[in-house]
Scaffold this active site. Structure first.
Site, PDB file in Angstrom:
ATOM      1  N   SER A 142      12.405   0.717 -18.804  1.00  0.00           N
ATOM      2  CA  SER A 142      11.206   0.265 -18.709  1.00  0.00           C
ATOM      3  C   SER A 142      11.947  -0.871 -17.599  1.00  0.00           C
ATOM      4  O   SER A 142      12.702  -1.190 -17.715  1.00  0.00           O
ATOM      5  CB  SER A 142      11.625  -0.556 -20.530  1.00  0.00           C
ATOM      6  OG  SER A 142      10.583   0.523 -21.392  1.00  0.00           O
ATOM      7  N   LEU A 202       8.338   4.839  -9.971  1.00  0.00           N
ATOM      8  CA  LEU A 202       6.999   6.502 -10.026  1.00  0.00           C
ATOM      9  C   LEU A 202       5.241   5.445 -10.127  1.00  0.00           C
ATOM     10  O   LEU A 202       5.009   4.538 -10.454  1.00  0.00           O
ATOM     11  CB  LEU A 202       6.901   7.682 -10.772  1.00  0.00           C
ATOM     12  CG  LEU A 202       6.745   6.892 -12.420  1.00  0.00           C
ATOM     13  CD1 LEU A 202       5.030   7.255 -12.436  1.00  0.00           C
ATOM     14  CD2 LEU A 202       7.303   8.102 -13.144  1.00  0.00           C
ATOM     15  N   CYS A 245       0.955  -2.056 -14.717  1.00  0.00           N
ATOM     16  CA  CYS A 245       2.227  -3.327 -13.664  1.00  0.00           C
ATOM     17  C   CYS A 245       2.492  -3.978 -13.261  1.00  0.00           C
ATOM     18  O   CYS A 245       2.930  -4.993 -13.638  1.00  0.00           O
ATOM     19  CB  CYS A 245       3.381  -1.030 -13.166  1.00  0.00           C
ATOM     20  SG  CYS A 245       3.283  -0.153 -14.075  1.00  0.00           S
ATOM     21  N   LYS A 269       1.061  -7.637 -14.786  1.00  0.00           N
ATOM     22  CA  LYS A 269       1.315  -7.546 -16.185  1.00  0.00           C
ATOM     23  C   LYS A 269       2.858  -7.941 -15.336  1.00  0.00           C
ATOM     24  O   LYS A 269       4.148  -8.982 -15.632  1.00  0.00           O
ATOM     25  CB  LYS A 269       2.346  -6.349 -16.673  1.00  0.00           C
ATOM     26  CG  LYS A 269       3.856  -6.308 -17.504  1.00  0.00           C
ATOM     27  CD  LYS A 269       3.522  -4.425 -18.135  1.00  0.00           C
ATOM     28  CE  LYS A 269       3.961  -3.743 -17.348  1.00  0.00           C
ATOM     29  NZ  LYS A 269       5.262  -4.708 -17.126  1.00  0.00           N
TER      30      LYS A 269
HETATM   31  P1  NAD Z   1       3.735   3.463 -22.778  1.00  0.00           P
HETATM   32  O1  NAD Z   1       2.594   2.574 -23.281  1.00  0.00           O
HETATM   33  O2  NAD Z   1       2.819   4.682 -21.876  1.00  0.00           O
HETATM   34  O3  NAD Z   1       4.779   4.359 -23.487  1.00  0.00           O
HETATM   35  C1  NAD Z   1       5.010   3.522 -24.305  1.00  0.00           C
HETATM   36  C2  NAD Z   1       5.732   4.212 -25.229  1.00  0.00           C
HETATM   37  O4  NAD Z   1       6.601   4.255 -25.998  1.00  0.00           O
HETATM   38  C3  NAD Z   1       4.922   4.355 -26.009  1.00  0.00           C
HETATM   39  O5  NAD Z   1       3.918   5.679 -27.026  1.00  0.00           O
HETATM   40  C4  NAD Z   1       5.149   3.643 -27.723  1.00  0.00           C
HETATM   41  O6  NAD Z   1       4.724   4.471 -28.884  1.00  0.00           O
HETATM   42  C5  NAD Z   1       6.585   3.919 -28.031  1.00  0.00           C
HETATM   43  N1  NAD Z   1       7.615   2.965 -28.406  1.00  0.00           N
HETATM   44  C6  NAD Z   1       7.317   1.431 -28.293  1.00  0.00           C
HETATM   45  N2  NAD Z   1       8.120   0.886 -29.080  1.00  0.00           N
HETATM   46  C7  NAD Z   1       8.746   2.116 -29.573  1.00  0.00           C
HETATM   47  C8  NAD Z   1       9.493   2.199 -30.601  1.00  0.00           C
HETATM   48  N3  NAD Z   1      10.903   0.937 -31.032  1.00  0.00           N
HETATM   49  N4  NAD Z   1      10.277   3.811 -30.929  1.00  0.00           N
HETATM   50  C9  NAD Z   1       9.929   4.737 -30.614  1.00  0.00           C
HETATM   51  N5  NAD Z   1       8.957   4.712 -29.866  1.00  0.00           N
HETATM   52  C10 NAD Z   1       8.142   3.362 -29.427  1.00  0.00           C
HETATM   53  O7  NAD Z   1       3.947   2.603 -21.517  1.00  0.00           O
HETATM   54  P2  NAD Z   1       4.780   3.818 -19.914  1.00  0.00           P
HETATM   55  O8  NAD Z   1       3.263   2.920 -19.212  1.00  0.00           O
HETATM   56  O9  NAD Z   1       5.263   4.868 -19.916  1.00  0.00           O
HETATM   57  O10 NAD Z   1       5.412   2.102 -19.051  1.00  0.00           O
HETATM   58  C11 NAD Z   1       7.059   2.379 -20.060  1.00  0.00           C
HETATM   59  C12 NAD Z   1       7.431   0.809 -19.515  1.00  0.00           C
HETATM   60  O11 NAD Z   1       8.114   2.163 -17.560  1.00  0.00           O
HETATM   61  C13 NAD Z   1       7.243  -0.219 -19.003  1.00  0.00           C
HETATM   62  O12 NAD Z   1       7.949  -0.988 -18.991  1.00  0.00           O
HETATM   63  C14 NAD Z   1       6.110  -0.085 -17.914  1.00  0.00           C
HETATM   64  O13 NAD Z   1       6.404  -1.345 -16.811  1.00  0.00           O
HETATM   65  C15 NAD Z   1       7.224   0.809 -16.834  1.00  0.00           C
HETATM   66  N6  NAD Z   1       6.917   1.384 -15.915  1.00  0.00           N
HETATM   67  C16 NAD Z   1       5.667   2.083 -16.512  1.00  0.00           C
HETATM   68  C17 NAD Z   1       4.876   2.672 -14.915  1.00  0.00           C
HETATM   69  C18 NAD Z   1       3.732   3.411 -15.478  1.00  0.00           C
HETATM   70  O14 NAD Z   1       3.008   3.656 -13.966  1.00  0.00           O
HETATM   71  N7  NAD Z   1       3.456   3.218 -15.804  1.00  0.00           N
HETATM   72  C19 NAD Z   1       5.591   2.803 -13.501  1.00  0.00           C
HETATM   73  C20 NAD Z   1       6.873   2.148 -13.996  1.00  0.00           C
HETATM   74  C21 NAD Z   1       7.472   1.780 -14.610  1.00  0.00           C
HETATM   75  C1  UDX Z   2       2.947   0.382  -9.187  1.00  0.00           C
HETATM   76  C2  UDX Z   2       3.460   0.519  -7.930  1.00  0.00           C
HETATM   77  O1  UDX Z   2       3.092   1.485  -7.328  1.00  0.00           O
HETATM   78  C3  UDX Z   2       4.876   1.285  -8.638  1.00  0.00           C
HETATM   79  O2  UDX Z   2       5.924   2.206  -7.614  1.00  0.00           O
HETATM   80  C4  UDX Z   2       5.362   1.562  -9.747  1.00  0.00           C
HETATM   81  O3  UDX Z   2       6.868   2.209 -10.577  1.00  0.00           O
HETATM   82  C5  UDX Z   2       4.238   1.023 -10.920  1.00  0.00           C
HETATM   83  O4  UDX Z   2       3.262   0.092 -10.589  1.00  0.00           O
HETATM   84  P1  UDX Z   2       1.242   2.473 -10.231  1.00  0.00           P
HETATM   85  O5  UDX Z   2      -0.524   1.451 -10.660  1.00  0.00           O
HETATM   86  O6  UDX Z   2       0.558   3.482 -11.457  1.00  0.00           O
HETATM   87  O7  UDX Z   2       1.968   1.874  -9.191  1.00  0.00           O
HETATM   88  O8  UDX Z   2      -0.060   3.329  -8.907  1.00  0.00           O
HETATM   89  P2  UDX Z   2      -0.617   2.187  -7.477  1.00  0.00           P
HETATM   90  O9  UDX Z   2      -0.332   3.440  -6.217  1.00  0.00           O
HETATM   91  O10 UDX Z   2       0.724   1.811  -7.241  1.00  0.00           O
HETATM   92  O11 UDX Z   2      -1.615   1.873  -7.588  1.00  0.00           O
HETATM   93  C6  UDX Z   2      -2.239   0.798  -8.346  1.00  0.00           C
HETATM   94  C7  UDX Z   2      -3.740  -0.810  -8.317  1.00  0.00           C
HETATM   95  O12 UDX Z   2      -3.489  -1.095  -6.739  1.00  0.00           O
HETATM   96  C8  UDX Z   2      -4.578   0.920  -8.048  1.00  0.00           C
HETATM   97  O13 UDX Z   2      -5.393  -0.206  -8.922  1.00  0.00           O
HETATM   98  C9  UDX Z   2      -4.834   1.256  -6.804  1.00  0.00           C
HETATM   99  O14 UDX Z   2      -5.725   1.763  -6.961  1.00  0.00           O
HETATM  100  C10 UDX Z   2      -4.648  -0.332  -5.727  1.00  0.00           C
HETATM  101  N1  UDX Z   2      -4.081  -0.076  -4.414  1.00  0.00           N
HETATM  102  C11 UDX Z   2      -3.187   0.851  -3.699  1.00  0.00           C
HETATM  103  C12 UDX Z   2      -5.225  -0.778  -3.652  1.00  0.00           C
HETATM  104  O15 UDX Z   2      -6.359  -1.465  -3.497  1.00  0.00           O
HETATM  105  N2  UDX Z   2      -5.234  -0.493  -2.664  1.00  0.00           N
HETATM  106  C13 UDX Z   2      -3.776   0.096  -1.948  1.00  0.00           C
HETATM  107  O16 UDX Z   2      -3.797   0.260  -0.604  1.00  0.00           O
HETATM  108  C14 UDX Z   2      -2.846   0.773  -2.681  1.00  0.00           C
END
Ligand code: NAD
Ligand code: UDX
Length: 454
Positions: A126, A156, A270, A273
C-alpha cells in the site's frame, strides 16, 4: 515459498495474479475481510475490470493463486506477507481531510503479530506516509517471532495494470540496508521480481526513501496535469489550442510528451489522496511553504472540474433546468470500472444542482455505482441509465463526454444528431473527438483549452 497478500483490491488482485503467473513454484493466497469481493474473485465476474486480467486470473486461479477470507491461516503459512489494503484520506479527528487513515494497515500489522508462528518478511505494498514502517516495526517487535519490514510501493496505473506489472519502469524496494537481515530480506524480494524484471530496473533504497518516492511520483504526475490544465484556461482566454501547446512543450526532450493531456481534471483513488497526504506530512514537519506549494495542485484540479461544469451551463444559455444531458462515461479514466474520485462525480453533482436530467452510458460502470457516487436512490426521476450511447443521446440538448473510452471516438455522430434537440451540443471533456467532423455535422462543440472554438 508461500506468499500471502492482505487486501484483494485493485492492487492486491492484479499484482498477485502477475506474480503467480511469473512464479509457478510460489503459492499465493490473496485474503480479504470482504467476503463478497473474494467470492467475485473466485467467480466469472471479477470485481476489477482490467484489460488482460480475466484470462490471466483463469490461468493461475486454483493452481498457485487462491482467493479466500481465511486470513489467519494464510498469514501463518506465508514466508512473505504483502499488506495491500486501502490507505484513504482520514475523514475524522486529527488530520481529517489530509492525513492518511492508517487503521487498516495497523490492524493488518496486529493480525500478523497475533497469528504468526514463524519468521516472515512483511512488505508494505500500500502507499504509506513516510515513516510508517516504524509503526509496523513497533507492533511486530512485541513477540518472539522475527519480522523484516520492506517498502515496495506499487506504480501500476489502472486500465494498464497488467502491462505495467509485466513490464514495469522500475521496481522499488526499501529496507534496512544497514543490517545483514535487512539486506537478506531485500535480496529475497528482489529475486522474485528478477524472474521477469531486468535487474537494472530493480532499485533498492532505505525504507524512508522508498515510502517518500511513491508519494513524490504521484505528486509529480498530478502536478503535470494541473499545470497543463492551468494553461488550458489561458488557451480559452487567448485563442490558443492546449493540445498544440502541449505538443510543442512536450517535444522538448527535457519535458517529454507524457501526462500533458488536458482534461476535466485528474481522478482516481491515488492522486488526490497522496497529494493531501504529502501536504499533511509537510505541515507535520513544519514546512508550511512546501505544503502550500503542493496544495495548489489539488486546488487547480478542483477549479478545472467546476470550470468545465460552468462552461456547459453557460453555453446552454445559463439554464439546464429540465434539460436532458447525455453523460458519456463515468469512470475516472478509460479501461477501468473504477469511479473513485472520478471528475464525473463533481461535474454531475453540479448539473443536478441545476436540476438537469442526466442520461448515463458507461461501458463498465454499473448503475448501482453511479447512484451511490451521486448519493441518489434508485428510481430518482432526474437520472436514467442507458445500455448504449445512442439511447442516452436521444432527446438530449447536449452530449457531455467525461471518460476517454475508445468507443466514443467511432460512434455515428450523424445518426446521433438526428435524435437530439437543436441546437445540439457536444462538450468534449477529454479532447478526444474529431472536432472538425462534428462541426461539419452541425454540432456546437466545446472542448478543453480550445480557444479557437469559442
Ligand atoms: P482497494 O480499496 O481496492 O482494496 C483494498 C482492500 O483491502 C479492500 O478489499 C478491503 O476490504 C481490504 N482490507 C482492508 N482492511 C483489511 C484488513 N484488515 N484485512 C483484510 N483485508 C482488508 O484499494 P486499492 O486500490 O487496491 O489500493 C490499495 C493500496 O495501494 C492503497 O494504499 C493505494 O494507495 C495503493 N495503490 C493503489 C493503486 C491503484 O491504482 N488503485 C496504485 C498504486 C498504489
Ligand atoms: C496513478 C499513477 O499513474 C500510478 O503510477 C499510481 O500507481 C496510481 O495513480 P491511476 O490513477 O490509476 O494511476 O491512472 P492515471 O493514468 O495516472 O490517471 C489518473 C487521472 O489523470 C485520470 O483521471 C486520467 O484521466 C487523468 N489524466 C492522466 C489526465 O487528465 N491527463 C493526462 O495526461 C494523464
Amino acid at each position: 515459498m508461500r506468499i500471502c497478500c492482505i487486501g484483494a483490491g485493485y492492487v492486491g488482485g492484479p499484482t498477485m495474479t502477475v506474480i503467480a503467473s511469473k512464479c509457478p513454484d510460489i503459492r499465493i493466497d490473496v485474503v480479504d475481510l470482504n467476503a463478497e469481493r473474494i467470492a467475485a474473485w473466485n467467480s466469472d465476474n471479477l470485481p476489477v475490470f482490467e484489460p488482460l486480467l480475466e484470462s490471466l486470473v483463469k490461468s493461475v486461479r486454483g493452481v498457485n493463486l487462491f482467493f479466500s477470507t481465511d486470513i489467519d491461516s494464510a498469514i501463518d503459512a506465508a514466508d512473505i506477507v504483502f499488506i495491500s489494503v486501502n490507505t484513504p484520506t482520514k475523514t475524522y479527528g486529527y488530520g481529517a481531510g489530509s492525513a492518511s487513515d492508517l487503521r487498516f494497515v495497523e490492524s493488518c500489522a496486529r493480525k500478523i503479530a497475533e497469528v504468526s508462528k514463524s519468521d516472515k518478511i512483511v512488505v508494505e505494498k500500500s502507499t504509506m506516509p513516510v515513516r510508517t514502517a516504524d509503526v509496523l516495526k513497533a507492533i511486530l517487535s512485541e513477540g518472539s517471532v522475527k519480522f523484516q519490514v520492506l517498502s515496495n510501493p506499487e506504480f501500476l496505473a489502472e486500465g494498464t495494470a497488467i502491462e505495467n506489472l509485466e513490464n514495469p519502469d522500475r521496481i522499488l524496494i526499501g529496507g534496512d540496508e544497514d543490517t545483514e537481515s535487512g539486506r537478506r530480506a531485500i535480496g529475497v524480494l528482489s529475486d522474485i521480481y528478477a524472474r521477469w524484471v531486468p535487474r537494472e530496473r530493480i532499485l533498492t533504497t532505505n525504507l524512508w526513501s522508498s515510502e517518500l518516492s511513491k508519494l513524490t511520483a504521484n505528486a509529480f504526475l498530478a502536478q503535470r496535469i494541473s499545470s497543463i490544465n492551468a494553461i488550458s484556461a489561458l488557451c480559452e482566454a487567448t485563442g490558443a489550442d492546449v493540445d498544440q501547446v502541449a505538443k510543442a512543450v512536450g517535444s522538448d526532450s527535457r519535458i517529454g510528451p507524457k501526462f500533458l493531456k488536458s482534461s476535466i481534471g485528474y481522478g482516481g483513488s491515488c492522486f488526490q489522496k497522496d497529494l493531501l497526504n504529502l501536504v499533511y506530512l509537510c505541515e507535520h514537519f513544519n514546512l508550511p511553504k512546501v505544503a502550500d506549494y503542493w496544495r495548489k495542485v489539488v486546488e487547480m484540479n478542483s477549479y478545472q472540474k467546476h470550470r468545465f461544469s460552468r462552461l456547459v451551463i453557460d453555453s446552454l444559455f445559463r439554464n439546464i433546468c429540465g434539460k436532458r444531458l447525455a453523460i458519456f462515461g463515468f469512470a475516472f479514466k478509460e479501461n477501468t470500472n473504477d469511479t473513485r474520485e472520478s471528475p464525473a462525480i463533481d461535474i454531475c453533482k453540479d448539473f443536478l444542482s441545476e436540476n438537469a436530467k442526466l442520461a448515463f452510458y458507461d461501458p463498465k460502470v454499473s448503475k448501482r455505482q453511479i447512484l451511490s457516487d451521486l448519493g441518489l436512490s434508485d428510481g430518482d426521476s432526474r437520472v436514467e441509465f442507458c445500455d448504449s450511447p445512442y439511447k442516452a443521446a436521444e432527446g438530449a440538448h447536449a452530449i457531455v463526454l467525461l471518460t476517454h473510452w475508445d468507443e466514443f471516438k467511432t460512434l455515428d455522430y450523424g445518426k446521433i444528431k438526428a435524435t437530439m434537440v437543436r441546437p445540439s451540443w457536444i462538450f468534449d471533456g477529454r479532447n478526444c473527438l474529431d472536432t472538425r467532423l462534428l462541426l461539419e455535422l452541425g454540432y456546437l462543440v466545446r472542448g478543453i483549452g480550445k480557444g479557437n472554438l469559442l
